[in-house]
Design a protein around this motif. Structure first.
Motif, PDB file in Angstrom:
ATOM      1  N   SER A  65       0.819  -1.209   0.000  1.00 52.85           N
ATOM      2  CA  SER A  65       0.000   0.000   0.000  1.00 52.85           C
ATOM      3  C   SER A  65       0.854   1.260   0.000  1.00 52.85           C
ATOM      4  O   SER A  65       1.987   1.267   0.493  1.00 52.85           O
ATOM      5  CB  SER A  65      -0.926   0.016   1.219  1.00 52.85           C
ATOM      6  OG  SER A  65      -0.191   0.247   2.408  1.00 52.85           O
ATOM      7  N   ARG A  67       0.304   3.619   1.812  1.00 49.25           N
ATOM      8  CA  ARG A  67       0.430   3.973   3.225  1.00 49.25           C
ATOM      9  C   ARG A  67       1.718   3.408   3.825  1.00 49.25           C
ATOM     10  O   ARG A  67       2.475   4.115   4.480  1.00 49.25           O
ATOM     11  CB  ARG A  67      -0.775   3.455   4.001  1.00 49.25           C
ATOM     12  CG  ARG A  67      -0.704   3.708   5.498  1.00 49.25           C
ATOM     13  CD  ARG A  67      -1.891   3.076   6.200  1.00 49.25           C
ATOM     14  NE  ARG A  67      -1.841   3.344   7.631  1.00 49.25           N
ATOM     15  CZ  ARG A  67      -2.701   2.843   8.504  1.00 49.25           C
ATOM     16  NH1 ARG A  67      -3.672   2.050   8.088  1.00 49.25           N
ATOM     17  NH2 ARG A  67      -2.594   3.119   9.777  1.00 49.25           N
ATOM     18  N   TYR A  97      -5.697  -2.681  -4.525  1.00 51.96           N
ATOM     19  CA  TYR A  97      -5.635  -2.099  -3.185  1.00 51.96           C
ATOM     20  C   TYR A  97      -5.533  -3.196  -2.129  1.00 51.96           C
ATOM     21  O   TYR A  97      -5.787  -4.380  -2.389  1.00 51.96           O
ATOM     22  CB  TYR A  97      -6.861  -1.217  -2.914  1.00 51.96           C
ATOM     23  CG  TYR A  97      -8.200  -1.918  -3.095  1.00 51.96           C
ATOM     24  CD1 TYR A  97      -8.853  -2.509  -2.019  1.00 51.96           C
ATOM     25  CD2 TYR A  97      -8.809  -1.979  -4.349  1.00 51.96           C
ATOM     26  CE1 TYR A  97     -10.077  -3.140  -2.182  1.00 51.96           C
ATOM     27  CE2 TYR A  97     -10.038  -2.596  -4.524  1.00 51.96           C
ATOM     28  CZ  TYR A  97     -10.662  -3.184  -3.445  1.00 51.96           C
ATOM     29  OH  TYR A  97     -11.879  -3.813  -3.598  1.00 51.96           O
ATOM     30  N   ILE A  98      -5.127  -2.776  -0.941  1.00 49.50           N
ATOM     31  CA  ILE A  98      -4.947  -3.681   0.193  1.00 49.50           C
ATOM     32  C   ILE A  98      -6.207  -3.695   1.047  1.00 49.50           C
ATOM     33  O   ILE A  98      -6.777  -2.643   1.344  1.00 49.50           O
ATOM     34  CB  ILE A  98      -3.752  -3.232   1.070  1.00 49.50           C
ATOM     35  CG1 ILE A  98      -2.458  -3.189   0.239  1.00 49.50           C
ATOM     36  CG2 ILE A  98      -3.589  -4.132   2.298  1.00 49.50           C
ATOM     37  CD1 ILE A  98      -2.001  -4.516  -0.302  1.00 49.50           C
ATOM     38  N   VAL A  99      -6.648  -4.895   1.432  1.00 46.47           N
ATOM     39  CA  VAL A  99      -7.769  -5.039   2.369  1.00 46.47           C
ATOM     40  C   VAL A  99      -7.190  -5.478   3.717  1.00 46.47           C
ATOM     41  O   VAL A  99      -6.587  -6.552   3.803  1.00 46.47           O
ATOM     42  CB  VAL A  99      -8.790  -6.084   1.880  1.00 46.47           C
ATOM     43  CG1 VAL A  99      -9.914  -6.238   2.903  1.00 46.47           C
ATOM     44  CG2 VAL A  99      -9.349  -5.692   0.522  1.00 46.47           C
ATOM     45  N   PRO A 100      -7.314  -4.668   4.756  1.00 46.37           N
ATOM     46  CA  PRO A 100      -6.762  -5.037   6.067  1.00 46.37           C
ATOM     47  C   PRO A 100      -7.348  -6.353   6.577  1.00 46.37           C
ATOM     48  O   PRO A 100      -8.512  -6.674   6.306  1.00 46.37           O
ATOM     49  CB  PRO A 100      -7.178  -3.861   6.969  1.00 46.37           C
ATOM     50  CG  PRO A 100      -7.376  -2.724   6.025  1.00 46.37           C
ATOM     51  CD  PRO A 100      -7.923  -3.332   4.774  1.00 46.37           C
ATOM     52  N   TYR A 112     -16.148  -1.680   2.602  1.00 51.59           N
ATOM     53  CA  TYR A 112     -14.792  -1.323   2.171  1.00 51.59           C
ATOM     54  C   TYR A 112     -14.687  -1.319   0.645  1.00 51.59           C
ATOM     55  O   TYR A 112     -14.227  -0.342   0.035  1.00 51.59           O
ATOM     56  CB  TYR A 112     -13.795  -2.304   2.774  1.00 51.59           C
ATOM     57  CG  TYR A 112     -12.349  -1.884   2.668  1.00 51.59           C
ATOM     58  CD1 TYR A 112     -11.749  -1.089   3.640  1.00 51.59           C
ATOM     59  CD2 TYR A 112     -11.559  -2.299   1.589  1.00 51.59           C
ATOM     60  CE1 TYR A 112     -10.410  -0.715   3.545  1.00 51.59           C
ATOM     61  CE2 TYR A 112     -10.224  -1.928   1.488  1.00 51.59           C
ATOM     62  CZ  TYR A 112      -9.658  -1.133   2.471  1.00 51.59           C
ATOM     63  OH  TYR A 112      -8.336  -0.764   2.370  1.00 51.59           O
ATOM     64  N   GLY A 143      -4.665   3.169   0.690  1.00 52.97           N
ATOM     65  CA  GLY A 143      -4.726   1.713   0.601  1.00 52.97           C
ATOM     66  C   GLY A 143      -4.432   1.161  -0.777  1.00 52.97           C
ATOM     67  O   GLY A 143      -4.341  -0.055  -0.952  1.00 52.97           O
ATOM     68  N   THR A 145      -2.295  -0.032  -3.989  1.00 57.79           N
ATOM     69  CA  THR A 145      -0.943  -0.565  -4.088  1.00 57.79           C
ATOM     70  C   THR A 145      -0.100   0.337  -4.989  1.00 57.79           C
ATOM     71  O   THR A 145      -0.636   1.076  -5.814  1.00 57.79           O
ATOM     72  CB  THR A 145      -0.931  -1.996  -4.651  1.00 57.79           C
ATOM     73  OG1 THR A 145      -1.471  -1.995  -5.975  1.00 57.79           O
ATOM     74  CG2 THR A 145      -1.744  -2.930  -3.766  1.00 57.79           C
ATOM     75  N   GLU A 172       1.459  -4.563   8.011  1.00 62.99           N
ATOM     76  CA  GLU A 172       1.875  -4.621   6.614  1.00 62.99           C
ATOM     77  C   GLU A 172       3.371  -4.335   6.486  1.00 62.99           C
ATOM     78  O   GLU A 172       4.054  -4.915   5.635  1.00 62.99           O
ATOM     79  CB  GLU A 172       1.072  -3.642   5.759  1.00 62.99           C
ATOM     80  CG  GLU A 172       1.294  -3.877   4.264  1.00 62.99           C
ATOM     81  CD  GLU A 172       0.612  -2.849   3.373  1.00 62.99           C
ATOM     82  OE1 GLU A 172       0.655  -3.035   2.144  1.00 62.99           O
ATOM     83  OE2 GLU A 172       0.062  -1.848   3.891  1.00 62.99           O
TER      84      GLU A 172
END
Length: 222
Positions: A65, A67, A97-100, A112, A143, A145, A172
């Motif tokens: 991500s 972030r 994108y990243i999913v927590p 989300y 979020g 990538t 992460e």
């Protein structure tokens, strides 16, 4: 899971290189490979950290991500440098994108994913209506990538390890860093030897945990 590619410009014999550089300043024979390696080990064991800065690591870090990459950039010791995927020129209509991991229920996943879909559609509509891509990109979430090309030296990575191998580091980042050192170990045998010698969480170095909220791996300092 993201992907890390160690580039061929990375030093393949980090321990020996440290020994060669130290040998020059010590007036030693640097044509003997065995002596260079042993001298490099001595530098590591003696914590002669300056020689760490001669060891180069260049890598492509992809699929993490934006972030966590922002946090990666906070480790600026030893003059690292990097390039990152452009939000001015790259088309992000359907960005990954990243999913927590804490988003687990179907309802949470729906909330989300719907939010991401809304941003994605808005980006496409704005650009099609004449808004410049570089301006529409202001909507991109942390979020998403991204891809960077990263260059740094071992001293910078050692400092990073002290903070980011901690169990309380952002999840992460821990995954990114563990994959980073895994790929370095696959790069050459000298990295297999070097990494466990110098890349450790700060509690392993100090012998106690300096954090206010400890994970319990080491006792807290009294």
């Amino acid at each position: 899971m993201g992907k890390i590619t160690i580039l061929p410009e990375t030093t393949i014999d980090p321990i020996s290189l440290m020994g060669r550089r130290a040998g020059i300043c010590w007036g030693k024979d640097i044509t003997d490979s065995e002596k260079n390696y042993k001298r490099g080990l001595d530098c590591i064991k003696s914590n002669h950290g300056r020689v760490f800065e001669f060891v180069n690591i260049e890598a492509i870090i992809k699929g993490y991500s934006a972030r966590v990459i922002r946090e990666w950039y906070t480790h600026i010791g030893g003059s690292p440098t990097r390039l990152q995927s452009s939000t001015r020129y790259v088309n992000y209509d359907n960005f990954e994108y990243i999913v927590p991991k804490t988003i687990q229920t179907e309802e949470q996943k729906t909330w989300y994913n719907n939010a991401i879909d809304t941003i994605s559609h808005a980006l496409k509509n704005l650009e099609e209506s004449g808004v410049k891509r570089e301006d529409a990109a202001m909507l991109l979430p942390l979020g998403m990538t991204t891809t960077i090309v990263d260059k740094r030296n071992v001293r910078s990575v050692i400092s990073m390890a002290e903070q980011r191998m901690c169990s309380r580091a952002y999840w992460e980042y821990r995954e990114l860093f563990n994959e980073y050192i895994k790929q370095l170990k696959l790069y050459s045998e000298e990295w297999v030897t070097l990494i466990p010698m110098v890349m450790k969480p700060k509690c392993e170095i100090l012998g106690y945990c300096p954090e206010k909220f400890s994970c319990g791996r080491k006792p807290q300092k009294k």
